[in-house]
Scaffold this motif. Structure first.
Motif, PDB file in Angstrom:
ATOM      1  N   HIS A 146      31.312  -2.281 -68.412  1.00 34.66           N
ATOM      2  CA  HIS A 146      30.846  -0.902 -68.581  1.00 34.66           C
ATOM      3  C   HIS A 146      30.274  -0.375 -67.261  1.00 34.66           C
ATOM      4  N   PRO A 147      30.443   0.925 -66.980  1.00 38.16           N
ATOM      5  CA  PRO A 147      29.926   1.468 -65.706  1.00 38.16           C
ATOM      6  C   PRO A 147      28.432   1.254 -65.502  1.00 38.16           C
ATOM      7  N   ILE A 164      22.300   1.531 -48.620  1.00 35.71           N
ATOM      8  CA  ILE A 164      21.932   2.600 -49.539  1.00 35.71           C
ATOM      9  C   ILE A 164      23.074   2.781 -50.540  1.00 35.71           C
ATOM     10  N   PHE A 165      22.718   2.748 -51.811  1.00 33.35           N
ATOM     11  CA  PHE A 165      23.713   2.917 -52.870  1.00 33.35           C
ATOM     12  C   PHE A 165      23.733   4.370 -53.310  1.00 33.35           C
ATOM     13  N   ASP A 166      24.884   5.015 -53.143  1.00 32.02           N
ATOM     14  CA  ASP A 166      25.057   6.426 -53.513  1.00 32.02           C
ATOM     15  C   ASP A 166      25.370   6.493 -55.009  1.00 32.02           C
ATOM     16  N   GLU A 167      24.327   6.746 -55.785  1.00 34.95           N
ATOM     17  CA  GLU A 167      24.495   6.736 -57.238  1.00 34.95           C
ATOM     18  C   GLU A 167      25.334   7.917 -57.718  1.00 34.95           C
ATOM     19  N   ASN A 172      30.461   9.800 -60.167  1.00 34.74           N
ATOM     20  CA  ASN A 172      31.738  10.523 -60.128  1.00 34.74           C
ATOM     21  C   ASN A 172      32.915   9.556 -60.230  1.00 34.74           C
ATOM     22  N   LEU A 173      32.783   8.402 -59.540  1.00 34.09           N
ATOM     23  CA  LEU A 173      33.849   7.396 -59.613  1.00 34.09           C
ATOM     24  C   LEU A 173      33.982   6.833 -61.014  1.00 34.09           C
ATOM     25  N   SER A 174      32.851   6.548 -61.666  1.00 32.49           N
ATOM     26  CA  SER A 174      32.900   5.973 -63.015  1.00 32.49           C
ATOM     27  C   SER A 174      33.454   6.979 -64.022  1.00 32.49           C
ATOM     28  N   ILE A 175      33.208   8.271 -63.796  1.00 36.26           N
ATOM     29  CA  ILE A 175      33.768   9.284 -64.703  1.00 36.26           C
ATOM     30  C   ILE A 175      35.289   9.304 -64.596  1.00 36.26           C
TER      31      ILE A 175
END
Length: 534
Positions: A146-147, A164-167, A172-175
């Motif tokens: 799951h995302p 740095i993690f760009d949430e 957007n990628l998970s969508i």
């Protein structure tokens, strides 16, 4: 042993998927025999693969059939409840076998930032947290993550290596992607978490730390001092806490194991007032005195130990229980959303039904009111007709009397209209005359405007010629000023020479002379203006 089979189902499913020759969800029994023999060897069960020949009459099996065979012929030989270390050891061995089957598929990548060992650890993390669902085909399954679980792992990895993690980008990628399979999961970790990290050691330590926390069920790690059995002195060790045990090593590399303290349900923690120490009491009436470097670290260890005590009697690992809770929470949220959506749909349907009924009632009321209004109109018309009939007789006499008066008024109005028409003709004639005068005056003004424009053009040309003359005059003035400054400079030089010496030599004179005469030079101020005579 249903717990062990449930824990390794994702690994076996990925290995089963790698053995498929096509996408129909079936694998030949000959390939499954090798996988089953290796699993049985690690479980100390030999010859369990022989039953596959007599299981089903088909040469191929789908995953449901193969899982049923494993559950009834292989894992049923194990006891119902295994100790947590033994369960973890079985899981590791079976996962290694499955990884050997499917690793070729995941090691062939264009950008290889992870080592083979790191990919295996990511494979284990994926299998622990992943879910399995049926594919669009009848006999095929998919193992996906799951995302939200991917986000947890990605954030932990990025923070471990200092990236740095760009949430927002990940959301957007998970969508767009939905759930993540193993290959996209590895690609996301490489592209979104460690794109700028060049140190392989840092990446390896970060993956190992997450692997120990998720797969090996490590709750906490760190340095603590422990009181010895023989000598009552505090010595520092590297401690690793799991729900069922507290292991300590000589160094952080975890190679030289010293001992393991078993944690059971009846264990308790007693903080000490002296220093940053606390005592771990076990049900076997053993007491272990431990010390932390500061107060905050002691509180963290006490909280972690209490968590390990609370989960020490569970048949499932702590991280798998937490993943199951998160999965249930997601399912609960999805069910709540579905219930809310169904409730909204019911409300929408009820509203549409009510609106339809209201429209029907409104139509009925409108028809009734229309009929009533028609009856009232008929009544009013009949009353008016009666009144008109009575009034007509009265008005007939009045009309006759008024006709004569109206005729007289009509003659007067006609005469008035003829008079007004004559006045309008006169006014129109005057307006035509005024319009002609205005047009003549406008033509004269246009002629004057044209003459003024021509004069303005002449003035412009004259202005341009004067500007040229003025520019020439300025250039001459500038030239004369330069010559003037040159002359003044020469005059100043000769004046200074005449005042400084016995006289001026003949070579410096402007005029040739045979006699030596004094030279008098007039020094003027540096300007071309003539001196004012007093």
């Amino acid at each position: 042993m249903s717990v062990l089979l449930n824990n390794v189902t994702n690994c076996i499913c990925l290995a089963f998927e790698s053995l498929q020759q096509d996408q129909l969800g079936f694998v030949n029994k000959s390939k499954l025999k090798v996988l089953t023999a290796n699993i049985g060897t690690f479980l100390d069960l030999y010859g369990v693969e022989k039953g596959l020949e007599h299981f089903k009459s088909t040469p191929q099996l789908n995953f449901d059939q193969y899982k049923y065979y494993l559950q009834n012929e292989v894992f049923s030989s194990l006891p119902d409840k295994l100790p947590m270390p033994e369960l973890r050891e079985y899981e590791n061995k079976i996962a290694e076998v499955c990884w050997l089957v499917c690793k070729k598929k995941y090691l062939q990548r264009e950008t290889k930032l992870f080592s083979e060992e790191a990919i295996f650890q990511i494979f284990r993390i994926f299998c622990v947290l992943a879910e399995m669902s049926s594919d669009s085909m009848e006999h095929s399954y998919q193992v996906f993550l799951h995302p939200s679980e991917v986000s947890i792992i990605a954030q932990a990895l990025a923070s471990s290596v200092g990236c740095i993690f760009d949430e927002e980008d990940f959301n957007n990628l998970s969508i767009s992607m939905g759930n993540f399979r193993l290959a996209p999961f590895i690609a996301v970790l490489e592209s979104r978490c460690i794109p700028t990290v060049k140190e392989d050691i840092a990446i390896k330590e970060a993956i190992t730390d997450i692997y120990q926390r998720i797969v090996e069920d490590v709750i906490k790690k760190g340095y603590l001092s422990k009181k010895g059995y023989i000598f009552p002195t505090m010595k520092e060790y590297w401690f690793v806490l799991r729900p069922s045990e507290l292991t300590y090593y000589k160094t952080r590399s975890e190679k030289d194991k010293c001992d393991t303290l078993v944690i059971q349900k009846g264990s308790r923690i007693e903080p000490l007032s002296t220093g940053y120490k606390f005592i771990l009491h076990t049900p076997a009436e053993k007491h272990f005195e431990l010390g932390a470097p500061d107060h905050m670290t002691r509180l963290q260890w006490i909280s972690s130990l209490q968590l390990a005590i609370d989960h020490s009697d569970q048949v499932q690992s702590y991280q798998r229980l937490q993943a199951s809770k998160r999965r249930l929470q997601r399912q609960g949220r999805i069910q709540e959303m579905m219930r809310a959506r169904a409730q909204l749909q019911e409300e929408r349907n009820a509203r549409q039904l009510a609106e339809g009924q209201a429209k029907e009632l409104e139509a009925v009321v409108r028809e009734d009111s229309k009929k009533l209004s028609e009856l009232l109109d008929v009544k009013i018309k009949l009353e008016k007709l009666l009144e008109e009939e009575t009034q007509a007789k009265r008005d007939e006499e009045i009309v006759r009397a008024l006709q004569a008066r109206v005729l007289a008024e009509e003659w007067e109005k006609r005469e008035e209209l003829e008079r007004l028409q004559e006045e309008q003709h006169k006014i129109l004639e005057e307006e035509r005359k005024r319009r002609k005068q205005y047009e003549e005056r406008q033509k004269e003004n246009e002629k004057e405007l044209q003459s003024a424009a021509s004069k303005l053009a002449e003035l412009e040309t004259e202005k341009e010629s004067l500007d040229v003359e003025l520019r020439n005059a300025r250039e001459k003035i500038v030239l004369s000023e330069g010559k003037k400054e040159l002359l003044e400079t020469q005059l100043n030089q000769y004046a200074s020479i005449s005042r400084s010496g016995d006289g001026v030599r003949r070579a410096h004179s402007f005029m040739p002379s045979t006699k030596e005469k004094p030279i008098f030079l007039e020094v003027r101020p540096s300007t071309l203006k003539r001196p004012i005579k007093k």
